[in-house]
Design a protein around this motif. Structure first.
Motif, short mmCIF file in Angstrom:
data_model
loop_
_atom_site.label_atom_id
_atom_site.label_comp_id
_atom_site.label_asym_id
_atom_site.label_seq_id
_atom_site.Cartn_x
_atom_site.Cartn_y
_atom_site.Cartn_z
N VAL A 153 -6.30 67.92 60.39
CA VAL A 153 -7.18 68.95 59.84
C VAL A 153 -8.38 69.09 60.77
N MET A 154 -8.58 70.29 61.23
CA MET A 154 -9.66 70.50 62.19
C MET A 154 -10.90 71.01 61.50
N SER A 155 -12.01 70.65 62.06
CA SER A 155 -13.25 71.21 61.54
C SER A 155 -13.37 72.64 62.04
N LYS A 156 -14.23 73.36 61.46
CA LYS A 156 -14.39 74.76 61.84
C LYS A 156 -14.79 74.81 63.31
N ALA A 215 -1.91 80.07 64.94
CA ALA A 215 -1.95 79.82 63.49
C ALA A 215 -1.66 78.36 63.18
N ARG A 216 -0.71 77.77 63.90
CA ARG A 216 -0.35 76.38 63.63
C ARG A 216 -1.45 75.43 64.10
N GLU A 217 -1.91 75.67 65.30
CA GLU A 217 -2.86 74.73 65.90
C GLU A 217 -4.21 74.79 65.19
N TYR A 218 -4.65 75.99 64.82
CA TYR A 218 -5.98 76.15 64.23
C TYR A 218 -5.93 76.27 62.71
N ARG A 219 -4.73 76.10 62.17
CA ARG A 219 -4.54 76.19 60.72
C ARG A 219 -5.22 77.41 60.13
N VAL A 220 -4.88 78.53 60.70
CA VAL A 220 -5.50 79.76 60.26
C VAL A 220 -4.41 80.77 59.93
N GLU A 221 -4.60 81.51 58.88
CA GLU A 221 -3.63 82.54 58.53
C GLU A 221 -3.96 83.81 59.29
N LEU A 222 -3.05 84.26 60.13
CA LEU A 222 -3.24 85.53 60.82
C LEU A 222 -2.23 86.51 60.24
N GLY A 254 -11.37 87.80 68.98
CA GLY A 254 -12.27 88.20 67.90
C GLY A 254 -11.57 88.08 66.55
N ALA A 255 -10.33 88.51 66.49
CA ALA A 255 -9.59 88.47 65.22
C ALA A 255 -9.37 87.03 64.77
N VAL A 256 -9.07 86.15 65.73
CA VAL A 256 -8.85 84.75 65.36
C VAL A 256 -10.16 84.14 64.84
N ASN A 257 -11.26 84.43 65.51
CA ASN A 257 -12.54 83.88 65.04
C ASN A 257 -12.93 84.43 63.68
N ALA A 258 -12.63 85.70 63.47
CA ALA A 258 -12.93 86.28 62.16
C ALA A 258 -12.11 85.56 61.09
N ALA A 259 -10.85 85.27 61.41
CA ALA A 259 -10.00 84.58 60.43
C ALA A 259 -10.48 83.14 60.23
N LEU A 260 -10.90 82.50 61.32
CA LEU A 260 -11.40 81.12 61.21
C LEU A 260 -12.62 81.06 60.30
N ALA A 261 -13.46 82.10 60.41
CA ALA A 261 -14.70 82.11 59.63
C ALA A 261 -14.43 82.18 58.14
N THR A 262 -13.27 82.75 57.78
CA THR A 262 -12.98 82.89 56.35
C THR A 262 -11.97 81.86 55.86
N THR A 263 -11.53 80.97 56.77
CA THR A 263 -10.55 79.96 56.36
C THR A 263 -11.27 78.72 55.87
N PRO A 264 -11.00 78.29 54.65
CA PRO A 264 -11.65 77.07 54.17
C PRO A 264 -11.20 75.86 54.98
N VAL A 265 -12.13 75.00 55.30
CA VAL A 265 -11.78 73.81 56.08
C VAL A 265 -11.11 72.79 55.17
#
Lengths: 123, 422, 404
Positions: free
Chosen positions: A35-38, A89-96, A112-123
């Protein structure tokens, strides 16, 4: 291979992509990931993942100023972007979602899209 | 005098329909056989729907050894071939085995068995150096799917040329096309020809998930396959087999056989463009259609039904609509076009043969099967796709087409006996 | 249009030589490419030897973008196709859009690629499966990728008939050329020497368990106890012979005869199909058996299969009636690549007047075979017959002759 061909190719593959949200009954249960931190997704992260997942063509300098190059001009078709986004998506555990991936025309837009998704993904 | 090829027997295993009679009833009723996947827990996957066949191999006379040895796809083919041979009314034992060949199409071979056996020998993917002690003795037959042709040749005691044709999703057309070549050139007088696939297995579902080619319409599986509809969003994986008895036309007539149709023309081309993508203009499919019509010596005006590939992906349905217009001109707007994948899903290499069966039955029954689930046509798909309800329609010449990964584009023209060009 | 088809370009990847020149030099000299498996640690398996293509660095031939989406067999096929086209001196750009087809044989597809993705699926989950898996492993991939790389839009195909399939693909190419397609790339390429492919091949119970590369694969020998699998094959350019001559290409050899049969099922009492296959191919070529100068044997190295092949050859050609060779004793059996590699060797034998040897074998006297042993034999080779058999009962035979 001309740029026009690449554009067609892109249109062709984009059309494969689903346009509706996925209704999924469950997630993969056997995934073992740290589990990665933001964190921030950078162009260098994208460079690395593109190299690993989609390879690079000799005539393309991926280390150059690519932020605003079109993906087709860099040698990446829709399959390459699907593979790349799946790895992100797998590495950063983010839903794209599907739209995010296929609407990004350039590395800048995808980062930009990945960072936007990271910002809204709960850690 | 040039040798010609007749279809004199048909056997079908399809989702929702075992046997030709049930298959035609499903198609002419416009029923769909798509459902939530039952073969395994699909919940980890993006696409969780498929068109599964309710197939009981024992009920069709396969022994426990047959069932253990043969992949599900091979089982389908053997059972379908029995139906086709019975249907042909031929006294099989009287034939010269040297003059009968086998040509069977399959896109993904024994995928289901390979997926299952891999789990075991790898201990659920834990081992890279997989354990041979856990491999079954028939693993080699799954490794090289020419075993499907070998099973048919042994089952029906044939000694002519035998092969599997594996050109992805056009395999079912190409295998029958290959069989026609062998009869026409005189290498054989009769062929057991068709195709089979049983791909509904986790690895297949996962690989199509990865490129979002299959539909995620999981909450409405009965209506998930929507060719030519504006709301379509990918194909539904299917399975099945159709096997035919093909005979040299004159000898079939001499024995008084019922000739369903003549295979009048066949051609295949490659788009040399992309392993999965299609150019929107449909050039290569159009070229295959022209070449098939040329071989059949029919022109666009003779074609009175098109059995479409109609997979239900965004790009395919536009691609082939463009190909029909490009090859048939204004005629494309005058003939009914339908996709049975709306009802039985997309069984990869098998579907081309299943669609030949549907085309022949349409001709025999003076009825064109519908495109199910078509409510809101895509404005870019503006032909007559026979929405939802079968149509009474006399057909003397059918065009059936296929398109697949690898860029293969195939087309076949089937004509009513006595109605084709001389 | 003439009846014969010319082989005008060869692209070879073999365990005893990468590229036509290295392969043919090794083969003439009797140099074997069999050895202990290096692709993975085979210590735990009963069979440990294979023929691996040496020194193949795909990155030096192919764009990096193709690497993540191709199995080793596809990389070998793509490079061999490049070489075949260059060897033929033909550029697809000079031909019409639909004038070149691609018809290859396959046996097990991209099995190593498949093993990796199966491992991802079962150990980590479906989301870990590659976006390229849907085509990288399947049987049609080599035909598709070759056609894309060179813009070849003619009639294309893929045939699977185990080890016989390579000849069947060439025969299919011949049909298409006769129907009017000027040029077809054909042949076969396999590379399933990965643990999962190895376990599948072990299941055939036809693999040699010897650990001595010199004596592991001994067809027609009293010690015959299975074969050594190999990887590689040949992609070749085939053209209508008359059209090739018009553009100034003579080609290595012309394909003039072919036949395929399937063995009768056990217990039928009918004889095996190989002899009939040879006779049908001779009839197709309109040749008498006496016209054949050399037979490239299938050489299964299973005693019963060797006996069937020896009896078929004796029945058609008489005892010691024709030179017989099995250069695959230096490469192992390459499955779909095997027939095309033998066809390449036959074409080069015709060109150079040299029959390559069968290495390590002491033939069983009762077989009455004039096996070319140890040393290459200089001979006038006008006509060569290539035999190939596939697991389960497939028999194919193809005849080439010197260009006229």
């Amino acid at each position: 291979m001309t740029t026009a061909d690449w554009d067609h190719r892109r249109v062709g593959c984009d059309a494969l992509v689903a346009e509706q949200p996925v209704s999924r009954a469950g997630g993969t249960s056997t995934m073992k990931e740290i589990v990665m931190s933001k964190l921030e997704f950078t162009i260098n992260d994208l460079r690395r993942i593109l190299r690993e997942g989609a390879g690079t063509d000799e005539e393309v300098d991926l280390d150059g100023d690519i932020l605003d190059e079109d993906f087709p001009a860099l040698g990446y078709d829709s399959l390459a972007l699907l593979e790349t986004s799946a790895r992100i998506a797998r590495e950063y555990r983010v839903e794209l979602d599907d739209e995010t991936v296929t609407s990004a025309q350039t590395p800048r837009e995808l980062v930009g899209a990945v960072n936007a998704a990271l910002a809204t993904t709960p850690v | 005098m040039a040798r010609r090829v007749a279809i004199t027997g048909i056997g079908v295993i399809a989702p929702g329909a075992i046997g030709v009679k049930n298959f035609w009833s499903l198609l002419s009723d416009g029923r769909t056989a798509t459902r939530g996947i039952t073969f395994f827990d699909p919940s980890p996957f993006r696409s969780q729907v498929a068109a599964e066949a309710d197939f009981d191999p024992e009920a069709h006379g396969l022994s426990s050894q047959d069932i253990r040895r043969m992949d599900r796809a091979a089982q389908f083919a053997v059972v379908a071939a029995h139906e086709a041979i019975t249907d042909s009314g031929i006294e099989w034992a009287d034939l010269d085995p040297h003059r009968i060949g086998v040509s069977v199409g399959s896109a993904v071979g024994a995928t289901m068995s390979l997926d299952q056996e891999y789990r075991v020998v790898s201990d659920e993917g834990r081992l890279w150096l997989v354990d041979h002690e856990y491999a079954p003795s028939h693993l080699y037959q799954h490794f090289v799917p020419s075993s499907f042709a070998a099973e048919l040749a042994r089952e029906f005691d044939t000694e002519g040329p035998a092969a599997v044709v594996s050109t992805g999703c056009t395999s079912g057309l190409d295998a029958v096309g290959h069989a026609c070549d062998l009869i026409r050139e005189g290498s054989t007088d009769m062929m057991i020809a068709g195709a089979t696939d049983a791909p509904i297995s986790p690895i297949t579902v996962a690989c199509f998930d990865a490129i979002k080619a299959t539909t995620p319409r999981n909450d409405d599986p009965e209506h998930a396959s929507r060719p030519f509809d504006a709301t379509r969003n990918g194909f539904v994986l299917g399975e099945g087999s159709a096997i035919f008895v093909l005979e040299e036309l004159e000898s079939a007539r001499r024995r008084g056989a019922h000739v369903y149709a003549e295979i009048a023309g066949f051609a295949t081309r490659c788009n040399a463009f992309h392993m999965t993508g299609l150019r929107p203009d449909g050039r290569e499919m159009a070229e295959a259609i022209r070449a098939a019509m040329n071989e059949a010596r029919v022109d666009a005006g003779h074609i009175d039904y098109i059995n479409a590939h109609g997979s239900g992906t965004k790009q395919n349905d536009r691609h082939e609509t463009a190909a029909f217009k490009r090859s048939l001109g204004p005629r494309a707007y005058q003939v009914p076009v339908s996709s049975i994948k709306s009802m039985v899903g997309h069984s990869l290499g098998a579907i081309g043969s299943i669609e030949i069966a549907a085309s022949v039955l349409a001709m025999a029954n003076h009825t064109v099967p519908p495109t199910a689930n078509l409510h809101h046509p895509d404005p870019q798909c503006d032909l007559d796709y026979v929405p939802r309800t079968a149509r009474e329609w006399r057909t003397d010449a059918v065009l059936t087409v296929g398109s697949g990964f690898g860029g293969f584009q195939s087309a076949m023209v089937l004509t009513r006996p006595g109605k084709g060009a001389a | 249009m003439s009846e014969s088809i010319a082989i005008t370009g060869l692209g070879v990847a073999a365990p005893n030589g990468l590229g036509k020149r290295d392969f043919w030099k090794s083969t003439r000299d009797g140099r074997s490419g069999l050895g202990r498996i290096t692709h993975f640690d085979a210590a735990q398996y009963p069979s440990k030897l294979a023929g691996e293509v040496p020194g193949f660095d795909a990155r030096s031939y192919l764009p990096g973008r193709l690497m993540p989406q191709t199995d080793r067999m596809t990389r070998l096929a793509l490079v061999a196709a490049d070489w075949a086209l260059a060897d033929a001196g033909i550029g697809p750009a000079e031909l019409g859009e639909f004038d070149v087809g691609v018809i290859t044989a396959s046996s097990s597809g991209g099995f190593e690629f498949g093993q990796r993705e199966l491992q991802s699926l079962w150990s980590k989950g479906g989301r870990y499966v590659s976006a390229y898996q849907s085509f990288a492993w399947f049987y049609a991939v080599n035909s598709g990728q070759i056609s894309i790389r060179h813009g070849l839009r003619g009639p294309s195909g893929v045939v699977v008939a185990d080890q016989a399939g390579g000849l069947d693909a060439v025969a299919q190419a011949r049909r298409q050329i006769r129907k009017g397609t000027p040029v077809v790339l054909s042949g076969g390429m396999d590379a399933s020497i990965c643990p999962w492919g190895w376990v599948a091949q072990l299941a055939s119970r036809r693999l040699s368990t010897s650990e001595d590369p010199e004596s592991a694969y001994l067809p027609f020998d009293a010690r015959a106890a299975g074969h050594v699998p190999g990887e590689g094959g040949t992609i070749m350019v085939l053209e209508d012979a008359e059209a090739a001559r018009l553009r100034g290409a003579t080609g290595y050899a012309e394909i003039i005869g072919y036949a395929a049969t399937f063995d009768p099922r056990r217990g039928s009492g009918r004889p095996p199909g190989l002899e009939r296959t040879i006779r049908l191919a001779l009839a197709d070529a309109d040749l008498d058996a006496s016209a054949v100068d050399v037979v490239f044997a299938d050489a299964a190295a299973m005693p019963e299969l060797d006996r069937i092949e020896a009896e078929a050859i004796e029945a058609v050609f008489g005892p010691y009636g024709v030179a017989v060779t099995a250069p695959k004793t230096m490469t192992g059996r390459l499955n779909s690549g095997g027939g095309p590699l033998d066809l390449a060797a036959a074409a080069l034998a015709v060109q150079d007047g040299i029959i390559p040897p069968t290495v390590g074998v002491e033939p069983i006297e009762d077989y009455h075979l004039d096996l070319v042993l140890a040393e290459p034999r200089s001979a006038r080779v006008r006509v060569a017959l290539v035999l190939a058999r596939g697991h389960g009962g497939f028999n194919s035979a193809l005849i080439v002759r010197a260009p006229r």
